[in-house]
Design an enzyme around this catalytic site. Structure first.
Site, PDB file in Angstrom:
ATOM      1  N   LYS A  58     175.412  74.961  21.494  1.00  0.00           N
ATOM      2  CA  LYS A  58     174.028  74.850  21.996  1.00  0.00           C
ATOM      3  C   LYS A  58     173.931  73.717  23.018  1.00  0.00           C
ATOM      4  CE  LYS A  58     169.448  75.182  22.092  1.00  0.00           C
ATOM      5  NZ  LYS A  58     168.642  76.310  22.510  1.00  0.00           N
ATOM      6  N   LYS A  61     164.762  65.845  23.914  1.00  0.00           N
ATOM      7  CA  LYS A  61     165.401  65.677  22.596  1.00  0.00           C
ATOM      8  C   LYS A  61     166.807  66.277  22.632  1.00  0.00           C
ATOM      9  CE  LYS A  61     164.784  68.792  19.573  1.00  0.00           C
ATOM     10  NZ  LYS A  61     165.473  69.947  18.978  1.00  0.00           N
TER      11      LYS A  61
HETATM   12  N1  LIG Z   1     160.470  76.791  21.274  1.00  0.00           N
HETATM   13  C1  LIG Z   1     161.587  77.213  21.871  1.00  0.00           C
HETATM   14  O1  LIG Z   1     161.549  77.891  22.920  1.00  0.00           O
HETATM   15  C2  LIG Z   1     162.940  76.886  21.264  1.00  0.00           C
HETATM   16  C3  LIG Z   1     164.072  77.558  21.744  1.00  0.00           C
HETATM   17  C4  LIG Z   1     165.318  77.282  21.176  1.00  0.00           C
HETATM   18  C5  LIG Z   1     165.409  76.337  20.188  1.00  0.00           C
HETATM   19  N2  LIG Z   1     164.306  75.667  19.738  1.00  0.00           N
HETATM   20  C6  LIG Z   1     164.474  74.676  18.676  1.00  0.00           C
HETATM   21  O2  LIG Z   1     164.002  75.220  17.456  1.00  0.00           O
HETATM   22  C7  LIG Z   1     163.439  74.182  16.657  1.00  0.00           C
HETATM   23  C8  LIG Z   1     162.003  74.528  16.332  1.00  0.00           C
HETATM   24  O3  LIG Z   1     161.284  74.691  17.549  1.00  0.00           O
HETATM   25  P1  LIG Z   1     159.781  75.258  17.572  1.00  0.00           P
HETATM   26  O4  LIG Z   1     159.499  75.554  19.011  1.00  0.00           O
HETATM   27  O5  LIG Z   1     159.609  76.317  16.551  1.00  0.00           O
HETATM   28  O6  LIG Z   1     158.986  73.943  17.153  1.00  0.00           O
HETATM   29  P2  LIG Z   1     157.490  73.806  16.619  1.00  0.00           P
HETATM   30  O7  LIG Z   1     156.653  74.958  17.034  1.00  0.00           O
HETATM   31  O8  LIG Z   1     157.042  72.426  16.977  1.00  0.00           O
HETATM   32  O9  LIG Z   1     157.663  73.913  15.037  1.00  0.00           O
HETATM   33  C9  LIG Z   1     158.318  72.930  14.304  1.00  0.00           C
HETATM   34  C10 LIG Z   1     158.291  73.321  12.853  1.00  0.00           C
HETATM   35  O10 LIG Z   1     158.978  72.335  12.094  1.00  0.00           O
HETATM   36  C11 LIG Z   1     158.111  71.803  11.102  1.00  0.00           C
HETATM   37  N3  LIG Z   1     158.431  70.383  10.909  1.00  0.00           N
HETATM   38  C12 LIG Z   1     158.726  69.478  11.873  1.00  0.00           C
HETATM   39  N4  LIG Z   1     158.997  68.290  11.321  1.00  0.00           N
HETATM   40  C13 LIG Z   1     158.893  68.456   9.994  1.00  0.00           C
HETATM   41  C14 LIG Z   1     159.066  67.586   8.887  1.00  0.00           C
HETATM   42  N5  LIG Z   1     159.421  66.311   9.066  1.00  0.00           N
HETATM   43  N6  LIG Z   1     158.854  68.071   7.661  1.00  0.00           N
HETATM   44  C15 LIG Z   1     158.498  69.364   7.486  1.00  0.00           C
HETATM   45  N7  LIG Z   1     158.315  70.244   8.482  1.00  0.00           N
HETATM   46  C16 LIG Z   1     158.521  69.782   9.727  1.00  0.00           C
HETATM   47  C17 LIG Z   1     156.718  72.003  11.639  1.00  0.00           C
HETATM   48  O11 LIG Z   1     155.793  71.968  10.589  1.00  0.00           O
HETATM   49  P3  LIG Z   1     154.206  71.695  10.882  1.00  0.00           P
HETATM   50  O12 LIG Z   1     153.641  73.032  11.272  1.00  0.00           O
HETATM   51  O13 LIG Z   1     153.682  71.192   9.605  1.00  0.00           O
HETATM   52  O14 LIG Z   1     154.141  70.684  11.996  1.00  0.00           O
HETATM   53  C18 LIG Z   1     156.875  73.394  12.269  1.00  0.00           C
HETATM   54  O15 LIG Z   1     156.870  74.382  11.276  1.00  0.00           O
HETATM   55  C19 LIG Z   1     163.589  72.884  17.465  1.00  0.00           C
HETATM   56  O16 LIG Z   1     164.743  72.205  17.061  1.00  0.00           O
HETATM   57  C20 LIG Z   1     163.708  73.394  18.900  1.00  0.00           C
HETATM   58  O17 LIG Z   1     164.435  72.477  19.719  1.00  0.00           O
HETATM   59  C21 LIG Z   1     163.074  75.944  20.252  1.00  0.00           C
END
Ligand SMILES: NC(=O)c1ccc[n+]([C@@H]2O[C@H](COP(=O)([O-])OP(=O)(O)OC[C@H]3O[C@@H](n4cnc5c(N)ncnc54)[C@H](OP(=O)(O)O)[C@@H]3O)[C@@H](O)[C@H]2O)c1
Length: 287
Positions: free
Chosen positions: A172, A240
């Site tokens: 990644k 990040k």
């Molecule tokens: N978005 C993209 O296009 C994309 C693409 C590839 C990879 N990613 C990766 O995939 C991962 C998730 O991305 P996302 O876009 O889905 O992020 P997001 O929408 O911000 O969601 C993050 C999730 O993690 C939970 N979370 C974060 N910190 C936490 C903690 N300390 N304890 C418990 N729950 C926690 C959040 O819960 P709450 O709802 O309670 O805040 C939410 O469910 C990241 O590592 C990101 O880099 C994202």
């Protein structure tokens, strides 16, 4: 069909867990903010649990998809974390984009509990998650991977074991390194076209069919010309990821001069109020 738990129903996790339920897997979800779990249950068949430990209890495969290393440690190794409920023989599959070090740490913790671990970061963005068309790069033991792959394929168009624990995260990192330099090049090209008085859309149409074509050009070129960045993969997330890449390069001796520079350009974008803008917003610095 597997008994699965899914921890972290964010932009990515919400639709991924939905695809598991749609395939007939028995899914228990956990989200820190319970409103997201309630919203998920309104759309999909399954159950929700009050803690990651409760979600993991009785599951054959436990998925996590949270923000960063610390979030991942919190939902797995923390109090009432997944390891508190993980059964012997179960499998933990992590879709967070995190460091290779935390992947190795969780692999060791899983092994100590008689469980398996696969680091499985994804590429393809929100659209890939919603359409079940992610690309998944994995690290771990082949026997564990063989159990994980058929379940992961509910939301993936491709999935591959790259090596031992951490190898998925390292792959990644390569993905993000390739994207960073490419997006700066695309930004410079489109900004140049504007200064040169060319029709940007016409330029995209003709050069996208040649050697300069890319996913970013296809999917982001037009929105960059239209100054639209309120969607997609946020600059904060990219910084990040680039911090993880730069730290790994520091340890393994790889030279990442362009990646380091683009990371600083993203810092400028954050300073312009673009923390949540899509990563294609690099072009804003060149306006
Ligand atoms: N978005 C993209 O296009 C994309 C693409 C590839 C990879 N990613 C990766 O995939 C991962 C998730 O991305 P996302 O876009 O889905 O992020 P997001 O929408 O911000 O969601 C993050 C999730 O993690 C939970 N979370 C974060 N910190 C936490 C903690 N300390 N304890 C418990 N729950 C926690 C959040 O819960 P709450 O709802 O309670 O805040 C939410 O469910 C990241 O590592 C990101 O880099 C994202």
């Amino acid at each position: 069909m597997a008994r699965a738990a899914f921890i972290g129903l964010g932009v990515m996790g919400f639709p991924m867990a939905g695809h598991l339920a749609a395939r007939g897997h028995e899914v228990t979800v956990y989200n820190r903010n319970p409103k997201r779990a309630e919203a998920w249950l309104e759309k999909h068949a399954g159950r929700s649990a009050a803690t990651p430990a409760a979600a993991a209890k009785g599951a054959e495969v436990v998925f996590t998809c949270v923000g960063n290393d610390d979030d991942l440690r919190s939902v797995t190794l923390g109090e009432n974390g997944a390891f508190d409920g993980l059964d012997e023989g179960a499998l933990l599959v992590d879709h967070t984009t995190a460091s290779a070090a935390v992947a190795r740490e969780l692999a060791e913790a899983a092994a100590a509990q008689g469980a398996g671990f696969i680091d499985a970061p994804v590429s393809g963005g929100q659209a890939g998650a919603e359409n079940g068309a992610l690309s998944v790069m994995c690290g771990g033991e082949p026997a564990d991977y063989a159990r994980a792959e058929p379940v992961i394929m509910a939301y993936a168009k491709g999935c591959r074991l790259m090596g031992p624990a951490g190898a998925g995260q390292l792959t990644k990192m390569v993905n993000q390194i390739c994207i960073a330099g490419l997006l700066q090049g695309l930004s410079e090209g489109l900004a140049f076209a504007r200064k040169a008085g060319l029709d940007g859309e016409a330029v995209l149409e003709v050069i996208s069919k040649g050697a300069a074509g890319s996913w970013q050009m296809e999917n982001r070129g037009k929105t960059m010309l239209a100054d639209k960045f309120d969607f997609g993969f946020a600059v904060d997330w990219m910084r990040k990821d680039l911090a993880i890449c730069l730290a790994e390069a520091n340890a393994n001796g790889a030279a990442l001069p362009v990646t380091a520079l683009v990371d600083q350009f993203y810092k400028d974008v954050q300073g312009m109020g673009g923390a949540r803008w899509d990563t294609s917003s690099l072009i804003k610095r060149l306006a």
